[in-house]
Design a protein around this motif. Structure first.
Motif, mmCIF file in Angstrom:
data_model
loop_
_atom_site.group_PDB
_atom_site.id
_atom_site.type_symbol
_atom_site.label_atom_id
_atom_site.label_comp_id
_atom_site.label_asym_id
_atom_site.label_seq_id
_atom_site.Cartn_x
_atom_site.Cartn_y
_atom_site.Cartn_z
ATOM 1 N N MET A 101 -8.904 0.167 9.417
ATOM 2 C CA MET A 101 -10.272 0.807 9.264
ATOM 3 C C MET A 101 -10.435 1.292 10.772
ATOM 4 N N ASP A 102 -11.030 2.855 10.745
ATOM 5 C CA ASP A 102 -11.519 3.189 12.083
ATOM 6 C C ASP A 102 -13.086 2.869 12.125
ATOM 7 N N LEU A 103 -13.494 2.127 13.294
ATOM 8 C CA LEU A 103 -14.633 1.424 13.290
ATOM 9 C C LEU A 103 -15.635 2.710 13.819
ATOM 10 N N TRP A 104 -14.931 3.943 13.901
ATOM 11 C CA TRP A 104 -16.068 4.808 14.387
ATOM 12 C C TRP A 104 -16.742 5.471 13.138
ATOM 13 N N ASN A 105 -16.072 5.513 11.706
ATOM 14 C CA ASN A 105 -16.802 6.097 10.681
ATOM 15 C C ASN A 105 -16.281 5.281 9.360
ATOM 16 N N ASN A 106 -15.776 3.941 9.878
ATOM 17 C CA ASN A 106 -15.377 3.093 8.611
ATOM 18 C C ASN A 106 -14.479 3.692 7.763
ATOM 19 N N GLU A 107 -13.674 4.466 7.957
ATOM 20 C CA GLU A 107 -12.850 5.222 7.188
ATOM 21 C C GLU A 107 -11.492 4.448 7.132
ATOM 22 N N ILE A 108 -11.004 3.963 6.029
ATOM 23 C CA ILE A 108 -9.532 3.419 6.100
ATOM 24 C C ILE A 108 -8.495 4.515 6.298
ATOM 25 N N VAL A 109 -7.887 4.344 7.414
ATOM 26 C CA VAL A 109 -6.940 5.259 8.050
ATOM 27 C C VAL A 109 -5.384 4.633 7.777
ATOM 28 N N GLY A 110 -5.384 3.514 7.365
ATOM 29 C CA GLY A 110 -3.674 3.253 6.794
ATOM 30 C C GLY A 110 -4.185 1.850 6.102
ATOM 31 N N TYR A 111 -3.070 1.714 5.176
ATOM 32 C CA TYR A 111 -3.041 0.586 4.239
ATOM 33 C C TYR A 111 -1.369 0.190 3.832
ATOM 34 N N GLY A 112 -1.459 -0.963 3.476
ATOM 35 C CA GLY A 112 -0.087 -1.405 2.859
ATOM 36 C C GLY A 112 -0.401 -2.737 1.935
ATOM 37 N N LEU A 113 0.609 -2.502 0.824
ATOM 38 C CA LEU A 113 0.371 -3.404 -0.381
ATOM 39 C C LEU A 113 1.610 -4.010 -0.449
ATOM 40 N N SER A 114 1.999 -5.479 -0.784
ATOM 41 C CA SER A 114 3.127 -6.103 -1.097
ATOM 42 C C SER A 114 2.828 -6.993 -2.176
ATOM 43 N N CYS A 115 3.799 -7.376 -3.053
ATOM 44 C CA CYS A 115 3.610 -8.185 -3.748
ATOM 45 C C CYS A 115 4.452 -9.604 -3.455
ATOM 46 N N ARG A 116 4.799 -9.792 -2.292
ATOM 47 C CA ARG A 116 5.557 -10.814 -1.803
ATOM 48 C C ARG A 116 4.518 -11.792 -0.911
ATOM 49 N N ARG A 117 4.401 -12.962 -1.106
ATOM 50 C CA ARG A 117 3.703 -13.745 -0.336
ATOM 51 C C ARG A 117 4.262 -13.866 1.086
ATOM 52 N N GLY A 118 3.353 -13.539 1.989
ATOM 53 C CA GLY A 118 3.675 -13.835 3.451
ATOM 54 C C GLY A 118 4.575 -12.591 3.881
ATOM 55 N N GLY A 119 4.632 -11.478 3.121
ATOM 56 C CA GLY A 119 5.457 -10.469 3.316
ATOM 57 C C GLY A 119 4.911 -9.781 4.507
ATOM 58 N N ARG A 120 5.834 -8.982 5.245
ATOM 59 C CA ARG A 120 5.411 -8.091 6.537
ATOM 60 C C ARG A 120 5.381 -6.642 6.126
ATOM 61 N N ASN A 121 5.921 -6.259 5.044
ATOM 62 C CA ASN A 121 5.907 -4.747 4.663
ATOM 63 C C ASN A 121 4.519 -4.170 4.859
ATOM 64 N N ALA A 122 3.619 -4.972 4.155
ATOM 65 C CA ALA A 122 2.460 -4.309 4.149
ATOM 66 C C ALA A 122 1.772 -3.910 5.351
ATOM 67 N N TYR A 123 1.826 -4.929 6.206
ATOM 68 C CA TYR A 123 1.130 -4.400 7.755
ATOM 69 C C TYR A 123 2.052 -3.551 8.460
ATOM 70 N N PHE A 124 3.249 -3.292 8.301
ATOM 71 C CA PHE A 124 3.973 -2.463 8.842
ATOM 72 C C PHE A 124 3.917 -0.887 8.336
ATOM 73 N N ASP A 125 3.697 -0.969 6.874
ATOM 74 C CA ASP A 125 3.490 0.295 6.146
ATOM 75 C C ASP A 125 2.014 0.904 6.631
ATOM 76 N N GLY A 126 1.017 0.070 6.752
ATOM 77 C CA GLY A 126 -0.375 0.499 6.993
ATOM 78 C C GLY A 126 -0.274 0.924 8.699
ATOM 79 N N LEU A 127 0.564 0.168 9.544
ATOM 80 C CA LEU A 127 0.346 0.608 10.902
ATOM 81 C C LEU A 127 1.184 2.141 10.977
#
Length: 320
Positions: A144-170
Motif C-alpha cells: 500500500m502506498d502511504l501517500w493515498n492508501n492505494e493498494i499498488v501491489g498484491y499477491g495471493l497464494s494457497c500455500r502456507r508459508g509460500g513466497r510467491n505472494a510476496y514476490f508477485d506483489g513486489l
C-alpha cells in the motif's frame, strides 16, 4: 396500545407512572408524525440499504459512501442520529495495544524518522494476512502506498508459508515504479521470514528500493498496514461473504478494485484513493490527512514550548 383494549387507560398510566395526557400525545405523534420525523424516516432508508451491504462500517463511513454515490449530503451528527434511531451498529473487531519491541539493526525503521510522505510511491508499506475461503487456506500479501492508501501491489497464494505472494506483489510495485525515473522508494515491512530473507532483499536494490523494518513484535510500527489488513478481512468476511466464494483469485482482484476506486477513506477526507490521486495529478488542492493535521499541531506545541523555555533561560541569565 394492545393493553388499552383490555384495561382502562387510566389504570395502565397509573401502573406505569405516566400521565394520561402524555400517553395521548405520544399516540398522536405515532399517527401524525411531524415533518422532522418524516424526513428522518426517509433519510434512514439509504443508511439501511448501505448498512446491509457494508455492515462492517460505522456511520461516518456510510455517510461518506452515500454522499459519494448519490450526492446526498448530511452531517456526521445527523447520520449518527439516524443510525442510532434505526439501531444500526458496525460489525468490526477491535484489537488490544501491544507493547513495543526492540529495533532491528539490519534494516532500521526509516518511517519512524519523521519522514513527510508528500508524493506518490515515496513510502510503500506491506504486510501479509491469512484467511480461509472455499475450504482452502489463503495468504494475501498487500503493498500500500502511504501517500493515498492505494493498494499498488498484491499477491495471493494457497500455500502456507509460500513466497510467491510476496514476490508477485513486489513485481507489481516495481512495474508501477517504472515510469517514475529517479524515484527512491522506501518499502516498510515487519520482520517476517520472507521480508527478512536473502532472496527478497537481493531484489530490492535492482528496483532502487530501500528496505525499512518495524521493531520486533511491534505491529504499531506498521500501524497503517495492520489497520488495512483488519478492515479488509472484516469487509471480505462480513460485507462480501468470502468464506463461501469458490473463485477466490477473481474475488480478491475485484475487492482490490473496489478498495482503490469505490471505497472512501477517512484518512483522505473520505475520498477514494483513486480520486485523491486524480485531484493531485490535476493540480488541485487535496484535503490534508487527519494524521498530518495532528502531526503539525503536535510540532507547533513543541516549538512553542521550546520558545517559552528559551525565553525563561534568557531572563534567568539576564538577572544574573
Amino acid at each position: 396500545m394492545e393493553l388499552s383494549a383490555k384495561w382502562p387507560v387510566k389504570a395502565l398510566c397509573r401502573a406505569m407512572s405516566i400521565s394520561r395526557s402524555g400517553f395521548y400525545k405520544w399516540k398522536a405523534r405515532l399517527s401524525k408524525p411531524c415533518p422532522r420525523v418524516k424526513k428522518r424516516m426517509g433519510d434512514i432508508v439509504p443508511f439501511e440499504k448501505y448498512h446491509s451491504k457494508y455492515p462492517s462500517h460505522g456511520y461516518r463511513w456510510l455517510n461518506a459512501k452515500i454522499r459519494l454515490d448519490t450526492g446526498l449530503a448530511m452531517s456526521d451528527q445527523y447520520a449518527h442520529r439516524c443510525c442510532r434511531f434505526a439501531g444500526m451498529k458496525s460489525k468490526s473487531k477491535h484489537y488490544a495495544y501491544k507493547a513495543s519491541g526492540e529495533e532491528r539493526r539490519t534494516f532500521p525503521n526509516l518511517v519512524m524518522a519523521s519522514i513527510k510522505v508528500d508524493s506518490p510511491m515515496q513510502v510503500v508499506a506491506s504486510d501479509m494476512t491469512a484467511f480461509w475461503a472455499g475450504g482452502t487456506y489463503w495468504e494475501l500479501a498487500l503493498y500500500m502506498d502511504l501517500w493515498n492508501n492505494e493498494i499498488v501491489g498484491y499477491g495471493l497464494s494457497c500455500r502456507r508459508g509460500g513466497r510467491n505472494a510476496y514476490f508477485d506483489g513486489l513485481k507489481m510495485v516495481a512495474e508501477k515504479k517504472k515510469g517514475m525515473d529517479g524515484l527512491e522508494l522506501i518499502l516498510h515491512t515487519d520482520q517476517g521470514s520472507v521480508y527478512s530473507s536473502k532472496s527478497f532483499n537481493e531484489l530490492l536494490p535492482q528496483y532502487r528500493i530501500t528496505h525499512s523494518m518495524s521493531r520486533a513484535g511491534t505491529p504499531t510500527d506498521n500501524g497503517a498496514m495492520e489497520a488495512i489488513n483488519g478492515w479488509a478481512k472484516v469487509e471480505m468476511f462480513v460485507g462480501f461473504d468470502v468464506p463461501h466464494c469458490q473463485d477466490v483469485p477473481s474475488f480478491v482482484e475485484s475487492y482490490i478494485r473496489f478498495f482503490n476506486e469505490e471505497r472512501p477513506s477517512g484518512a483522505l477526507g473520505y475520498l477514494t484513493p483513486k480520486a485523491y490521486r486524480e485531484l493531485s495529478e490535476a493540480g488541485k488542492t487535496v484535503p490534508k490527512k487527519p494524521s498530518r493535521i495532528r502531526y503539525e499541531k503536535k510540532r507547533a506545541k513543541i516549538r512553542e514550548a521550546k520558545e517559552v523555555k528559551n525565553e525563561n533561560q534568557q531572563e534567568v541569565s539576564t538577572k544574573r
